[in-house]
Every structure is written in structure tokens, then in C-alpha cells.
Scaffold this active site. Structure first.
Site, PDB file in Angstrom:
ATOM      1  N   ASN A 167      34.176  47.199  38.585  1.00  0.00           N
ATOM      2  CA  ASN A 167      34.200  46.770  39.983  1.00  0.00           C
ATOM      3  C   ASN A 167      32.932  45.970  40.231  1.00  0.00           C
ATOM      4  O   ASN A 167      31.882  46.247  39.647  1.00  0.00           O
ATOM      5  CB  ASN A 167      34.216  47.971  40.931  1.00  0.00           C
ATOM      6  CG  ASN A 167      35.578  48.609  41.047  1.00  0.00           C
ATOM      7  OD1 ASN A 167      36.595  47.994  40.760  1.00  0.00           O
ATOM      8  ND2 ASN A 167      35.598  49.859  41.463  1.00  0.00           N
ATOM      9  N   ARG A 179      41.127  49.065  37.534  1.00  0.00           N
ATOM     10  CA  ARG A 179      40.298  49.133  36.317  1.00  0.00           C
ATOM     11  C   ARG A 179      40.932  50.010  35.250  1.00  0.00           C
ATOM     12  O   ARG A 179      40.981  49.639  34.079  1.00  0.00           O
ATOM     13  CB  ARG A 179      38.895  49.664  36.630  1.00  0.00           C
ATOM     14  CG  ARG A 179      38.047  48.715  37.436  1.00  0.00           C
ATOM     15  CD  ARG A 179      36.723  49.339  37.793  1.00  0.00           C
ATOM     16  NE  ARG A 179      36.964  50.585  38.519  1.00  0.00           N
ATOM     17  CZ  ARG A 179      36.195  51.657  38.488  1.00  0.00           C
ATOM     18  NH1 ARG A 179      35.101  51.670  37.765  1.00  0.00           N
ATOM     19  NH2 ARG A 179      36.496  52.721  39.183  1.00  0.00           N
TER      20      ARG A 179
END
Length: 92
Positions: A35, A17
């Protein structure tokens, strides 16, 4: 151009990320990455086609330590990408 990516594989716990957000910011894209509870990473991106395509291509391998085994790409609604800039969103 706006797209949604679902990235599968070893993509959580490896900095995916943060690395994606850094790449997106460098490319001048708007959007978010998070996520997902199923172990995948989801991203919605908006920007010029060349930059969006560059980040989609980067997402096929991700940062060192990631092992991408699948990438699903769909058209995203511009309304899903509020504001300007790129950020890391809460888990979905």
C-alpha cells in the site's frame, strides 16, 4: 521482464495486496506489493513476459470489492526486486 505497477481506485482495504500476491505466486513471479500512503497500491514484478502480462491484466480489475480506476505501468529495475518469491512489503 520486470515492471512496476501503480494501481489507483478502491484498492486498499479490499484484500488487493493479498490477492495480487496469491496471483503472482501462482504465476511463479518474483517481487513485492505494498500500500502507498496516497491510497494506491504499488507492485514490482519480475518473471517471464507471459506471466508478467497476465498479472498486469489481472491488476486492471483486481479482486471482488476492488474498483480499479487507473493503472500506471513502467519498467522496473531488476535491483528493486531482491531475492526469490513474492511478498507483501511495508507501506511506502
Amino acid at each position: 521482464m520486470a515492471i512496476r505497477l501503480i494501481i489507483e481506485g478502491t484498492v486498499q482495504g479490499v484484500g488487493f495486496r493479498h490477492a495480487l500476491a496469491t496471483e503472482a505466486t501462482a504465476l511463479g513471479l518474483d517481487g513485492w506489493v505494498c500500500n502507498r500512503r496516497d491510497g494506491t497500491v504499488e507492485a514490482c514484478l519480475r518473471g517471464p513476459q507471459d506471466q508478467v502480462e497476465a498479472l498486469a491484466a489481472w491488476s486492471r480489475h483486481g479482486p471482488p470489492g476492488a474498483r480499479v480506476t487507473g493503472l500506471t505501468r513502467t519498467v522496473a529495475d531488476d535491483g528493486e526486486i531482491a531475492g526469490n518469491g513474492f511478498h507483501i512489503a511495508a507501506t511506502r
